[in-house]
Motif scaffolding. Structure first.
Motif, PDB file in Angstrom:
ATOM      1  N   ASP A   1      -0.656  13.550  -0.077  1.00 44.95           N
ATOM      2  CA  ASP A   1      -0.454  12.311   0.689  1.00 44.95           C
ATOM      3  C   ASP A   1      -0.116  11.136  -0.229  1.00 44.95           C
ATOM      4  O   ASP A   1       0.524  10.175   0.194  1.00 44.95           O
ATOM      5  CB  ASP A   1      -1.707  11.953   1.495  1.00 44.95           C
ATOM      6  N   TRP A   2      -0.580  11.195  -1.451  1.00 42.85           N
ATOM      7  CA  TRP A   2      -0.294  10.129  -2.424  1.00 42.85           C
ATOM      8  C   TRP A   2       0.765  10.575  -3.439  1.00 42.85           C
ATOM      9  O   TRP A   2       0.948   9.915  -4.478  1.00 42.85           O
ATOM     10  CB  TRP A   2      -1.574   9.708  -3.164  1.00 42.85           C
ATOM     11  N   GLY A   3       1.389  11.689  -3.180  1.00 39.21           N
ATOM     12  CA  GLY A   3       2.440  12.165  -4.073  1.00 39.21           C
ATOM     13  C   GLY A   3       1.930  12.753  -5.373  1.00 39.21           C
ATOM     14  O   GLY A   3       2.682  12.887  -6.333  1.00 39.21           O
TER      15      GLY A   3
ATOM     16  N   PHE B   1      -5.486   0.970 -16.446  1.00 37.77           N
ATOM     17  CA  PHE B   1      -6.279   0.652 -15.255  1.00 37.77           C
ATOM     18  C   PHE B   1      -6.626   1.935 -14.517  1.00 37.77           C
ATOM     19  O   PHE B   1      -5.883   2.905 -14.570  1.00 37.77           O
ATOM     20  CB  PHE B   1      -5.541  -0.325 -14.322  1.00 37.77           C
TER      21      PHE B   1
ATOM     22  N   PRO C   1      -6.780   2.704   0.704  1.00 39.46           N
ATOM     23  CA  PRO C   1      -5.567   2.732   1.536  1.00 39.46           C
ATOM     24  C   PRO C   1      -4.339   3.222   0.777  1.00 39.46           C
ATOM     25  O   PRO C   1      -3.391   3.714   1.374  1.00 39.46           O
ATOM     26  CB  PRO C   1      -5.376   1.265   1.948  1.00 39.46           C
ATOM     27  N   SER C   2      -4.346   3.067  -0.555  1.00 42.14           N
ATOM     28  CA  SER C   2      -3.184   3.503  -1.342  1.00 42.14           C
ATOM     29  C   SER C   2      -3.642   3.859  -2.752  1.00 42.14           C
ATOM     30  O   SER C   2      -4.744   3.491  -3.165  1.00 42.14           O
ATOM     31  CB  SER C   2      -2.141   2.382  -1.411  1.00 42.14           C
ATOM     32  N   PRO C   3      -2.779   4.562  -3.498  1.00 38.21           N
ATOM     33  CA  PRO C   3      -3.157   4.928  -4.870  1.00 38.21           C
ATOM     34  C   PRO C   3      -2.983   3.791  -5.875  1.00 38.21           C
ATOM     35  O   PRO C   3      -3.073   4.018  -7.077  1.00 38.21           O
ATOM     36  CB  PRO C   3      -2.208   6.081  -5.188  1.00 38.21           C
ATOM     37  N   GLY C   4      -2.729   2.590  -5.417  1.00 40.99           N
ATOM     38  CA  GLY C   4      -2.467   1.464  -6.323  1.00 40.99           C
ATOM     39  C   GLY C   4      -3.631   1.177  -7.266  1.00 40.99           C
ATOM     40  O   GLY C   4      -4.731   1.714  -7.101  1.00 40.99           O
ATOM     41  N   PRO C   5      -3.393   0.306  -8.267  1.00 43.36           N
ATOM     42  CA  PRO C   5      -4.420  -0.012  -9.264  1.00 43.36           C
ATOM     43  C   PRO C   5      -5.731  -0.437  -8.621  1.00 43.36           C
ATOM     44  O   PRO C   5      -5.735  -1.180  -7.641  1.00 43.36           O
ATOM     45  CB  PRO C   5      -3.810  -1.188 -10.034  1.00 43.36           C
TER      46      PRO C   5
ATOM     47  N   ASN D   1       0.812  -1.216   0.000  1.00 44.37           N
ATOM     48  CA  ASN D   1       0.000   0.000   0.000  1.00 44.37           C
ATOM     49  C   ASN D   1       0.848   1.271   0.000  1.00 44.37           C
ATOM     50  O   ASN D   1       0.544   2.245   0.686  1.00 44.37           O
ATOM     51  CB  ASN D   1      -0.964   0.014   1.193  1.00 44.37           C
ATOM     52  N   PHE D   2       1.926   1.242  -0.770  1.00 40.25           N
ATOM     53  CA  PHE D   2       2.799   2.410  -0.917  1.00 40.25           C
ATOM     54  C   PHE D   2       3.370   2.876   0.429  1.00 40.25           C
ATOM     55  O   PHE D   2       3.545   4.071   0.660  1.00 40.25           O
ATOM     56  CB  PHE D   2       2.054   3.575  -1.604  1.00 40.25           C
TER      57      PHE D   2
ATOM     58  N   PRO E   1       8.410   9.259  -4.130  1.00 39.96           N
ATOM     59  CA  PRO E   1       9.289   9.766  -3.062  1.00 39.96           C
ATOM     60  C   PRO E   1       8.578  10.124  -1.759  1.00 39.96           C
ATOM     61  O   PRO E   1       9.242  10.353  -0.745  1.00 39.96           O
ATOM     62  CB  PRO E   1       9.929  11.012  -3.692  1.00 39.96           C
ATOM     63  N   HIS E   2       7.233  10.150  -1.785  1.00 36.67           N
ATOM     64  CA  HIS E   2       6.544  10.388  -0.505  1.00 36.67           C
ATOM     65  C   HIS E   2       6.637   9.160   0.398  1.00 36.67           C
ATOM     66  O   HIS E   2       6.338   9.238   1.578  1.00 36.67           O
ATOM     67  CB  HIS E   2       5.078  10.773  -0.746  1.00 36.67           C
TER      68      HIS E   2
ATOM     69  N   ASP F   1       1.082  -4.126  -6.424  1.00 33.17           N
ATOM     70  CA  ASP F   1       0.917  -4.405  -7.855  1.00 33.17           C
ATOM     71  C   ASP F   1       1.704  -3.430  -8.722  1.00 33.17           C
ATOM     72  O   ASP F   1       1.633  -3.487  -9.954  1.00 33.17           O
ATOM     73  CB  ASP F   1      -0.567  -4.268  -8.249  1.00 33.17           C
ATOM     74  N   ILE F   2       2.383  -2.511  -8.070  1.00 32.75           N
ATOM     75  CA  ILE F   2       3.117  -1.440  -8.757  1.00 32.75           C
ATOM     76  C   ILE F   2       4.585  -1.562  -8.341  1.00 32.75           C
ATOM     77  O   ILE F   2       4.859  -1.868  -7.183  1.00 32.75           O
ATOM     78  CB  ILE F   2       2.526  -0.067  -8.320  1.00 32.75           C
TER      79      ILE F   2
END
Lengths: 129, 323
Positions: free
Chosen positions: B226-228, B275, B284-288, A55-56, A119-120, A78-79
């Motif tokens: 927060d997610w860049g 995607f 929770p995250s910027p992921g796909p 989750n980054f 980078p965050h 996934d990234i």
């Protein structure tokens, strides 16, 4: 994971017969008993710490280790991510899903790192003597 | 409308695809689109149907160009196991555009892992559109062992620094910026002093009335720190552009449409062809984001930009792959 794979190898080798089978059986048993295998050379020890990238974020974000410890990052996203010391003193290649990167910390002090493409995402390794 | 440009405080007022349509937002969109964007609420999600009035369903009279973004060729995870297939569909949409666009821009993340075969596959498909394509890199295009060598060998010809450049077409000044290189711990996207100095010099002789289109991968304004999703020194670039009467800022990276108007500046982010990603702060995250297969194509797409003569702002129409 390690356990079932070792078991499998052991069973297969016993069927094949020979001294090698006995050795592999021992390895399998050791794994079943939860004994850590002694790795040779540069290979990371079974109880060496792992930082999960998910989750980054780096989990744990701050890790304290004794000097000489090898730390392994595993990417569960996934990234892809790139583990890089703040000023680029070490830098992984692009870690796709499930890829790993290890770095040994031999000197006491605090090492700050981040993901070079997100980078965050930041983390710290506190190395004690 | 505000006199002062302040992306940090304005970002929260921007429209995004999943927020409610506020009254101020609706008014902003109408100002932005000149004749107005036709919005509809579909299941609480505002959706652009096209332009109202003279532009609706009409063949554009100005010159048009297209934007595609975030193809992520090489991506094969559950959010889209067929990145090449959806890019092929996007190129199909491009080929079907009624009035032939002047060219296409690609706002980065052409590939997922900067691998040679990923660049090859993307190139081969995109070339089927038979349009000139102007690229800027995303961070996924700069993660080969040579840290960008593969991208620059292919697309860097005639560019400065890490791949930035400008060109003129139909009286519009286009600027392609690179904000995915030499990023700093704890920061966001970054242009760097060399590129900013080049930009100042590039704009020096341009009259205030020259329409400007600036494109880069990561949003130049802060969408969600927060997610860049922003650029540390983006404001410095936007300050250099402030004197111009019409500035359009086109970005990718966040795989969804977010837009706002600030003074003479129009900001727009494009959908991905691969995607979708969640709206800021909703996951929770910027992921796909994995959505049901039948929904995926409604969340991917291309954008068409029409530059009309006179002092009207540029009109941007987003077309999903389906739905």
């Amino acid at each position: 994971m390690t356990r079932s794979r070792s078991d499998f190898l052991a069973v297969r080798s016993i069927r094949a017969g020979g001294v090698r089978a006995l050795l592999l059986t021992f390895v399998g048993l050791a794994a079943i008993l939860g004994l850590s295998l002694v790795a040779s050379g540069h290979q990371a020890l079974a109880d060496d710490p792992t930082i999960k990238i998910a989750n980054f974020t780096f989990d744990p974000p701050t890790l304290t280790v004794k000097a000489g410890t090898t730390v392994t990052w595993v990417n569960a996203d996934d990234i892809p991510h790139v583990v890089s010391e703040k000023d680029g003193k070490f830098r992984s290649s692009a870690l796709d899903t499930d890829d790993k990167f290890s770095q040994t910390f031999s000197t006491a002090g605090t090492v700050e790192y981040f993901c070079a493409i997100h980078p965050h995402m930041t983390g710290k390794i506190v190395v004690t003597p | 409308m505000h006199d002062e440009f302040n992306p940090a405080t304005e970002a929260s007022e921007a429209e995004d695809e999943s927020s409610g349509l506020t009254r101020r937002g609706a008014l902003t969109c109408m100002v932005w689109a000149g004749t107005g964007l036709l919005w509809t609420l579909s299941g609480g999600v505002p959706k652009s149907l096209g332009l109202l009035g003279d532009a609706l369903a009409a063949v554009p009279t100005g010159f048009t160009f297209l934007q595609i973004s975030d193809s992520h060729i090489g991506f094969n995870k559950p959010a889209n196991p067929d990145a090449l297939g959806t890019l092929r569909e996007a190129i199909g949409k491009v080929k079907a555009v009624k009035s032939r666009p002047a060219f296409m821009i690609h706002t980065g993340d052409i590939t997922h892992l900067s691998k040679p075969d990923e660049f090859d596959n993307a190139d081969q498909l995109i070339s089927e559109a038979k349009l000139d394509v102007h690229y800027v890199p995303g961070e996924h295009d700069f993660i080969d062992e040579g840290l960008g060598k593969a991208y620059l060998a292919r697309y860097g010809n005639g560019t400065k620094g890490q791949g930035w450049y400008s060109f003129d077409d139909h009286g519009v000044h286009f600027i392609g910026l690179v904000n995915v290189v030499d990023l700093k711990a704890g920061g966001l996207g970054r242009l760097g002093p060399d590129q900013l100095a080049w930009l100042a010099d590039d704009l020096k002789d341009k009259s205030d009335s020259t329409p400007i289109v600036v494109f880069a991968h990561i949003p130049l304004w802060t969408v969600y720190a927060d997610w860049g999703w922003g650029t540390d020194d983006g404001l410095q670039a936007l300050t250099l552009l402030k004197r111009f009467g019409s500035v359009t800022v086109l970005n990718g990276h966040i795989h969804q449409i977010v837009q706002k108007v600030e003074g003479n500046m129009t900001f727009h982010t494009a959908r991905s062809t691969c995607f979708p990603q969640p709206a800021p702060g909703t996951a929770p995250s910027p992921g796909p984001m994995t959505v049901p297969a039948e929904q995926l194509r409604s969340m991917l797409g291309i954008a068409s930009v029409e530059v009309r003569t006179g002092d009207k702002p540029l009109a941007i129409t987003d077309t999903p792959l389906a739905g």
